[in-house]
Design a protein around this motif. Structure first.
Motif, PDB file in Angstrom:
ATOM      1  N   MET A   1      41.049  58.108  37.464  1.00 26.60           N
ATOM      2  CA  MET A   1      40.593  56.817  36.945  1.00 26.60           C
ATOM      3  C   MET A   1      39.479  56.279  37.839  1.00 26.60           C
ATOM      4  SD  MET A   1      41.508  54.984  34.289  1.00 26.60           S
ATOM      5  CE  MET A   1      43.251  55.199  33.997  1.00 26.60           C
ATOM      6  N   VAL A   2      38.329  55.956  37.246  1.00 25.79           N
ATOM      7  CA  VAL A   2      37.201  55.436  38.013  1.00 25.79           C
ATOM      8  C   VAL A   2      37.378  53.943  38.278  1.00 25.79           C
ATOM      9  CG1 VAL A   2      34.691  55.116  38.030  1.00 25.79           C
ATOM     10  CG2 VAL A   2      35.672  57.200  37.071  1.00 25.79           C
ATOM     11  N   ILE A   3      37.747  53.192  37.247  1.00 26.04           N
ATOM     12  CA  ILE A   3      38.022  51.760  37.381  1.00 26.04           C
ATOM     13  C   ILE A   3      39.341  51.470  36.671  1.00 26.04           C
ATOM     14  CG2 ILE A   3      37.258  49.411  36.815  1.00 26.04           C
ATOM     15  CD1 ILE A   3      34.381  50.496  36.794  1.00 26.04           C
ATOM     16  N   ASP A   4      40.203  50.733  37.328  1.00 21.10           N
ATOM     17  CA  ASP A   4      41.468  50.346  36.710  1.00 21.10           C
ATOM     18  C   ASP A   4      41.774  48.900  37.095  1.00 21.10           C
ATOM     19  OD1 ASP A   4      43.811  50.431  35.292  1.00 21.10           O
ATOM     20  OD2 ASP A   4      44.948  51.492  36.841  1.00 21.10           O
ATOM     21  N   ALA A   5      41.469  47.991  36.174  1.00 22.75           N
ATOM     22  CA  ALA A   5      41.703  46.561  36.390  1.00 22.75           C
ATOM     23  C   ALA A   5      42.866  46.111  35.515  1.00 22.75           C
ATOM     24  CB  ALA A   5      40.453  45.759  36.055  1.00 22.75           C
ATOM     25  N   LYS A   6      43.827  45.423  36.119  1.00 27.68           N
ATOM     26  CA  LYS A   6      44.994  44.957  35.393  1.00 27.68           C
ATOM     27  C   LYS A   6      45.148  43.449  35.584  1.00 27.68           C
ATOM     28  CE  LYS A   6      47.432  49.378  35.686  1.00 27.68           C
ATOM     29  NZ  LYS A   6      48.603  50.134  36.225  1.00 27.68           N
ATOM     30  N   GLU A   7      44.858  42.709  34.515  1.00 24.53           N
ATOM     31  CA  GLU A   7      44.987  41.246  34.487  1.00 24.53           C
ATOM     32  C   GLU A   7      44.326  40.602  35.708  1.00 24.53           C
ATOM     33  OE1 GLU A   7      49.096  40.291  33.927  1.00 24.53           O
ATOM     34  OE2 GLU A   7      49.100  40.990  31.856  1.00 24.53           O
ATOM     35  N   VAL A   8      43.082  41.003  35.931  1.00 23.17           N
ATOM     36  CA  VAL A   8      42.327  40.521  37.086  1.00 23.17           C
ATOM     37  C   VAL A   8      41.649  39.188  36.756  1.00 23.17           C
ATOM     38  CG1 VAL A   8      40.293  40.974  38.503  1.00 23.17           C
ATOM     39  CG2 VAL A   8      41.969  42.785  38.122  1.00 23.17           C
ATOM     40  N   SER A   9      41.762  38.243  37.671  1.00 22.73           N
ATOM     41  CA  SER A   9      41.098  36.945  37.519  1.00 22.73           C
ATOM     42  C   SER A   9      40.332  36.607  38.784  1.00 22.73           C
ATOM     43  CB  SER A   9      42.116  35.836  37.242  1.00 22.73           C
ATOM     44  OG  SER A   9      42.797  36.048  36.019  1.00 22.73           O
ATOM     45  N   VAL A  10      39.227  35.871  38.605  1.00 24.32           N
ATOM     46  CA  VAL A  10      38.478  35.312  39.724  1.00 24.32           C
ATOM     47  C   VAL A  10      38.405  33.807  39.491  1.00 24.32           C
ATOM     48  CG1 VAL A  10      36.257  35.180  40.914  1.00 24.32           C
ATOM     49  CG2 VAL A  10      37.137  37.396  40.151  1.00 24.32           C
ATOM     50  N   ILE A  11      38.896  33.039  40.451  1.00 29.07           N
ATOM     51  CA  ILE A  11      38.960  31.588  40.311  1.00 29.07           C
ATOM     52  C   ILE A  11      38.131  30.943  41.419  1.00 29.07           C
ATOM     53  CG2 ILE A  11      40.483  29.574  40.226  1.00 29.07           C
ATOM     54  CD1 ILE A  11      42.770  31.542  39.516  1.00 29.07           C
ATOM     55  N   ARG A  12      37.246  30.031  41.037  1.00 26.05           N
ATOM     56  CA  ARG A  12      36.432  29.307  42.007  1.00 26.05           C
ATOM     57  C   ARG A  12      36.513  27.807  41.703  1.00 26.05           C
ATOM     58  NH1 ARG A  12      36.901  33.366  44.089  1.00 26.05           N
ATOM     59  NH2 ARG A  12      35.360  34.858  44.903  1.00 26.05           N
ATOM     60  N   ASN A  13      36.875  27.015  42.720  1.00 28.51           N
ATOM     61  CA  ASN A  13      36.980  25.553  42.562  1.00 28.51           C
ATOM     62  C   ASN A  13      37.880  25.172  41.384  1.00 28.51           C
ATOM     63  OD1 ASN A  13      35.138  25.113  44.727  1.00 28.51           O
ATOM     64  ND2 ASN A  13      33.426  25.455  43.311  1.00 28.51           N
ATOM     65  N   GLY A  14      38.953  25.937  41.244  1.00 31.94           N
ATOM     66  CA  GLY A  14      39.931  25.649  40.202  1.00 31.94           C
ATOM     67  C   GLY A  14      39.552  26.112  38.816  1.00 31.94           C
ATOM     68  N   LYS A  15      38.393  26.771  38.682  1.00 33.82           N
ATOM     69  CA  LYS A  15      37.947  27.240  37.365  1.00 33.82           C
ATOM     70  C   LYS A  15      37.924  28.766  37.326  1.00 33.82           C
ATOM     71  CE  LYS A  15      35.042  23.215  36.330  1.00 33.82           C
ATOM     72  NZ  LYS A  15      33.677  22.741  35.955  1.00 33.82           N
ATOM     73  N   TYR A  16      38.274  29.308  36.168  1.00 31.63           N
ATOM     74  CA  TYR A  16      38.266  30.756  35.978  1.00 31.63           C
ATOM     75  C   TYR A  16      36.839  31.244  35.709  1.00 31.63           C
ATOM     76  CZ  TYR A  16      43.357  31.244  35.698  1.00 31.63           C
ATOM     77  OH  TYR A  16      44.703  31.263  35.991  1.00 31.63           O
ATOM     78  N   ILE A  17      36.364  32.148  36.553  1.00 31.14           N
ATOM     79  CA  ILE A  17      35.095  32.833  36.299  1.00 31.14           C
ATOM     80  C   ILE A  17      35.368  34.100  35.491  1.00 31.14           C
ATOM     81  CG2 ILE A  17      32.977  33.756  37.308  1.00 31.14           C
ATOM     82  CD1 ILE A  17      33.534  30.791  37.921  1.00 31.14           C
ATOM     83  N   LEU A  18      36.441  34.789  35.864  1.00 24.94           N
ATOM     84  CA  LEU A  18      37.006  35.880  35.077  1.00 24.94           C
ATOM     85  C   LEU A  18      38.484  35.574  34.875  1.00 24.94           C
ATOM     86  CD1 LEU A  18      35.540  39.096  36.812  1.00 24.94           C
ATOM     87  CD2 LEU A  18      34.776  38.079  34.658  1.00 24.94           C
TER      88      LEU A  18
END
Length: 260
Positions: A1-18
């Motif tokens: 597997m080259v990329i395996d993302a599972k329910e990944v989130s990025v949060i900045r200042n309380g807001k979801y970017i991903l």
């Protein structure tokens, strides 16, 4: 597997970017990522490259689990071509030296390159159709030629993963088609790296991109084999407006539908 993302989130200042991004890329697959400005494409790329750590979820890139591996070492296995990099390079350097600087992940060539590395740099430039420009100063190149130099620079370490971040930005239609032919040729080579091609234009998605990810407002709208993702019905929902999508010579031509 080259990329395996599972329910990944990025949060900045309380807001979801991903938010809750689940996405897997297997060896031998070549993916297009389609999304409008502000969809989260850049954040996703920065995360894959190890510059941003996920706030939630689990992420593996090239078999390395984030949080258990030195991401600085991971970056050495990923080639990344971005228009933003063009502005940082030294215009007076030759194409060959710029390609060689990729070996040391530096802006500018400050270390001695051996003959083997120089031969590889020349061969990469030759394979991308600009071998005759190897000694010319980077600042004298056209936008399309500069992008091919950057691709060669990204390939100098023979990475298993190559990310092309909107490489056709700023190109006229002729330069764009020339660069797309170069990318198609690269994909069709033996032992080609897995390629992730990021764009906001469906017509840039070549037939050689077997899979496509649609990213909208930081979430995966749809992903899978390109033919099943880039349907007119799916794209109308994705863009939230009526569009027509016609497949011409394996390319997807999108047009807005204006209501009478």
């Amino acid at each position: 597997m080259v990329i395996d993302a599972k329910e990944v989130s990025v949060i900045r200042n309380g807001k979801y970017i991903l938010k809750d991004v689940s996405w897997s890329v297997k060896a031998g697959e070549h993916w297009a990522i389609l999304g409008l400005n502000g969809s989260g494409k850049t954040t996703l790329l920065n995360m894959i490259n190890g510059y941003i750590f996920p706030s939630k979820g689990k992420l593996q890139v090239l078999g390395k689990t984030f949080g258990r591996y030195d991401l600085r070492d991971l970056r050495k296995s990923i080639g990344w071509v971005s228009s933003a990099l063009q502005e940082k390079l030294y215009g007076s350097e030759s194409a060959e030296d710029i390609v060689l600087s990729g070996k040391f992940a530096s802006i500018g060539l400050f270390e001695d390159a051996n003959g083997q590395d120089r031969d590889l740099a020349k061969n990469l430039l030759e394979s991308l159709g600009i071998g005759h420009l190897s000694k010319r100063a980077y600042k004298t190149f056209s936008q399309g030629e500069k992008q091919r130099v950057l691709i060669a620079r990204a390939l100098i370490t023979l990475p298993p993963l190559l990310i092309l971040d909107e490489p056709c930005t700023g190109l006229d239609i002729f330069a764009r088609e020339q660069l797309l032919k170069t990318i198609e040729k690269l994909i069709n080579q033996d032992q080609a790296p897995t390629i992730i091609y990021v764009t906001h234009r469906t017509e840039e998605i070549l037939p050689t991109f077997s899979h496509t990810l649609l990213l909208r407002r930081g979430q995966v709208y749809s992903s899978g084999k390109t033919d099943t993702v880039l349907t007119q019905e799916n794209l109308c929902g994705f863009f939230e407006t009526p569009v027509s999508c016609e497949k011409v010579k394996g390319r997807y031509i999108l047009k807005a539908v204006h209501k009478a």
